[in-house]
Structures are given as structure tokens and as C-alpha cells.
Design an enzyme around this catalytic site. Sequence first.
Site, short mmCIF file in Angstrom:
data_model
loop_
_atom_site.label_atom_id
_atom_site.label_comp_id
_atom_site.label_asym_id
_atom_site.label_seq_id
_atom_site.Cartn_x
_atom_site.Cartn_y
_atom_site.Cartn_z
N LYS A 287 0.80 -1.23 0.00
CA LYS A 287 0.00 0.00 0.00
C LYS A 287 0.84 1.29 0.00
CE LYS A 287 -4.37 -1.29 2.19
NZ LYS A 287 -5.22 -0.96 3.33
N ASP B 280 -10.01 3.88 2.00
CA ASP B 280 -10.26 3.36 3.35
C ASP B 280 -11.04 4.36 4.22
OD1 ASP B 280 -9.11 0.89 3.01
OD2 ASP B 280 -7.14 1.49 3.75
N1 LIG Z 1 -12.43 -3.45 6.76
C1 LIG Z 1 -11.69 -2.92 5.82
O1 LIG Z 1 -12.16 -2.63 4.70
C2 LIG Z 1 -10.24 -2.66 6.09
C3 LIG Z 1 -9.53 -1.75 5.28
C4 LIG Z 1 -8.18 -1.48 5.60
C5 LIG Z 1 -7.56 -2.14 6.66
N2 LIG Z 1 -8.29 -3.04 7.38
C6 LIG Z 1 -7.66 -3.73 8.53
O2 LIG Z 1 -7.15 -2.74 9.42
C7 LIG Z 1 -6.00 -3.24 10.09
C8 LIG Z 1 -4.85 -2.22 9.98
O3 LIG Z 1 -4.47 -2.12 8.61
P1 LIG Z 1 -3.34 -1.08 8.14
O4 LIG Z 1 -3.32 -1.13 6.65
O5 LIG Z 1 -3.50 0.23 8.81
O6 LIG Z 1 -2.01 -1.77 8.71
P2 LIG Z 1 -0.63 -1.05 9.11
O7 LIG Z 1 -0.38 0.15 8.25
O8 LIG Z 1 0.36 -2.14 9.17
O9 LIG Z 1 -0.88 -0.47 10.61
C9 LIG Z 1 -1.10 -1.35 11.68
C10 LIG Z 1 -1.40 -0.56 12.95
O10 LIG Z 1 -1.75 -1.49 13.98
C11 LIG Z 1 -0.83 -1.37 15.06
N3 LIG Z 1 -0.57 -2.70 15.61
C12 LIG Z 1 -0.17 -3.81 14.94
N4 LIG Z 1 -0.07 -4.86 15.79
C13 LIG Z 1 -0.40 -4.38 17.03
C14 LIG Z 1 -0.48 -4.96 18.32
N5 LIG Z 1 -0.20 -6.26 18.52
N6 LIG Z 1 -0.86 -4.18 19.37
C15 LIG Z 1 -1.13 -2.87 19.18
N7 LIG Z 1 -1.10 -2.26 17.98
C16 LIG Z 1 -0.72 -3.01 16.91
C17 LIG Z 1 0.41 -0.74 14.47
O11 LIG Z 1 1.11 -0.07 15.50
P3 LIG Z 1 2.71 -0.30 15.74
O12 LIG Z 1 3.40 0.62 14.74
O13 LIG Z 1 2.90 0.10 17.14
O14 LIG Z 1 2.97 -1.76 15.43
C18 LIG Z 1 -0.22 0.25 13.49
O15 LIG Z 1 -0.70 1.38 14.15
C19 LIG Z 1 -5.68 -4.60 9.44
O16 LIG Z 1 -6.21 -5.63 10.25
C20 LIG Z 1 -6.45 -4.54 8.12
O17 LIG Z 1 -6.83 -5.82 7.67
C21 LIG Z 1 -9.60 -3.30 7.13
#
Ligand SMILES: NC(=O)c1ccc[n+]([C@@H]2O[C@H](COP(=O)([O-])OP(=O)(O)OC[C@H]3O[C@@H](n4cnc5c(N)ncnc54)[C@H](OP(=O)(O)O)[C@@H]3O)[C@@H](O)[C@H]2O)c1
Length: 286
Positions: free
Chosen positions: A70, A106
Site C-alpha cells: 500500500k 479506506d
Molecule cells: N475493513 C476494511 O475494509 C479494512 C480496510 C483497511 C484495513 N483493514 C484492517 O485494518 C488493520 C490495519 O491495517 P493497516 O493497513 O493500517 O495496517 P498497518 O499500516 O500495518 O498499521 C497497523 C497498525 O496497527 C498497530 N498494531 C499492529 N499490531 C499491534 C499490536 N499487537 N498491538 C497494538 N497495535 C498493533 C500498528 O502499530 P505499531 O506501529 O505500534 O505496530 C499500526 O498502528 C488490518 O487488520 C487490516 O486488515 C480493514
Amino acid sequence: MRGNQTKLFCLIGDPVEHSLSPKMINAAFREMGKDCVYLAFRVRKEDLGITIKGLKALGFLGCNVTIPHKVSVKEHLDSIDESARLSGAVNVISNSAGELIGYNTDGAGALKALEAGGGRLSGANVLILGYGGAARGVAFEIAQKGNPAELAISGRSLSKALSLAREVSALAPAHAIPLSGCREARADIIINCTPVGMWPKINVSLLKAEDLGANCTVMDLVYNPLETELMRLARLRGCKIISGLEMLVQQGARAFEIWLGEPAPIDVMRRALSGDAALQPGWKLS
Ligand SMILES: NC(=O)c1ccc[n+]([C@@H]2O[C@H](COP(=O)([O-])OP(=O)(O)OC[C@H]3O[C@@H](n4cnc5c(N)ncnc54)[C@H](OP(=O)(O)O)[C@@H]3O)[C@@H](O)[C@H]2O)c1
């Protein structure tokens, strides 16, 4: 499908095997009588550049982008729009007469899902868990269009939460709080933008039941399982809950509209995902 006239769309990511997007988007194409097909391709990090060149050369009209591409995909595109610039991530590419333009749907998808689920953003105290790509998209969209009273950003790193809060505060009142301070935030709306609670580690939540006010609306971006541990706690507390599946549908609908320039058949897309056939290993209905 007529073959040589068929318009091509796809998802690129790694992994993509369990993605629901092909099922949802192809259902929308069928409903609208479009001669279009949507495929999913597993693309390794080192193959991203050549893949984007290939999609352009083959005349793909549109593409969804998921983890881990992304952010890195931006450098391979001709331009990005405001939503992608603000969030720093691209999840939709449109091929406009040979020019590849990146978007981020998103934030718009999350806002639509909140509205559809009865969440009232205007004047609300909103708590966002996470500061990654999705959190950024959601935070900027809410700050720009939701008219919130206050945005609180939280996560396991207070300095990263602070950094996003500072950026967002140019558009709306925003501050950062530690996870331990979420109860005092008295949030009207809580949005989990982290993968915490996602299958297979499904019995965990960043917040405890006591952190959730009974009148609060809780949305989880995670949609596998359909009801995460955070949503279960919120439901038992009497809160309104909104599944990440609705956001998936809404962001997919926005992508359809960017590609084809007409409204997407949202009900058909939602139905395509709600049937038993859409359930993947690890999915859980309650
Ligand atoms: N429903 C939908 O349409 C949709 C759309 C987009 C995304 N999503 C979901 O949203 C989630 C995040 O996606 P993203 O693209 O933003 O990912 P990303 O850019 O990798 O960001 C992940 C975020 O989660 C935090 N995190 C990860 N593991 C953690 C843990 N064990 N405890 C606390 N914080 C944690 C990270 O913080 P740190 O930097 O501290 O690790 C960061 O803030 C995913 O599960 C994705 O599948 C869903």
C-alpha cells in the site's frame, strides 16, 4: 465475458488467497451487466514494479492494492490524489487513458460504514486505535468531513500516536492518549484500526470492557472474525457495533465508482459476502 473486449481489474498483495474482493466485485460487475473481470494476484515485494508496468502494458483498467504494497506502490504510479497523499497509502489504482492514478478509499469507506451503522460523527468524541495506513485514512477523513468535537489517537506507541494527532490537528481538534487512558477519553465513537483481534489470535482486544461507555459506538476494521473480541465486549456492554465487513463493502463500492464512473450496487456486494459461501477458514459468525 466476451474475451478480447473484456475489461480487466485485479487485486495485488501478498497473501491474497483469502481475499473476499474478487467475489464482491465480480458480483457487482454481473449485476450491472459489465463485461469486466476481477482477479487476485499474489505479488512479492521484489516484483511490485514489474507488476505495475505489466498491468499498464496489458491495459488493466483498475487495481486494488493490499498489504504489503500500500505504501511502496506510490513510487510506481503517475500520480496520487489527495486521499492517498494524506493517508500516505494507496489501496486503489485507476488507469485513466494510460495514466495510473492512486487513491485511498479506506477513510471514505469507514465514514460510510459508520453512517450506515448509525454512528453520529458530528460533535462526537472519536477514539482511533492505531496510527498505520488505515488509521491515517480514517483519521484524516473524519477530521475533514466528520465535524468531530475531538479526535483522540491511541496505540502501543504514544509518540507515534502523537505524531499522527499533530498532523490531523491542522484539520480538527486532536490529541494523543496512552491505551491506559482510553477510559477517561469518554469516547462516543471508537474505531479499531489495528489488526488486534484478527484470526488466528482472536481472543484479544486493545481495550477492556470498562473502557467502553454503554452509549458508545464501536467499529472494528478487522472483519475476520465478523465479531472481534472488542466487538463482543462492546455488544455485552450495550454499545452499538459496526463490523469491518461493512467498511470492506463501502471501500469496494468507492473503488467501483472510481473505475466505472457510476454508482456501485452496494446491496449486491453486501449479499455476495454475507452468504455461507463467503466464509473462509477461521470465520466466525458470533
Ligand atoms: N475493513 C476494511 O475494509 C479494512 C480496510 C483497511 C484495513 N483493514 C484492517 O485494518 C488493520 C490495519 O491495517 P493497516 O493497513 O493500517 O495496517 P498497518 O499500516 O500495518 O498499521 C497497523 C497498525 O496497527 C498497530 N498494531 C499492529 N499490531 C499491534 C499490536 N499487537 N498491538 C497494538 N497495535 C498493533 C500498528 O502499530 P505499531 O506501529 O505500534 O505496530 C499500526 O498502528 C488490518 O487488520 C487490516 O486488515 C480493514
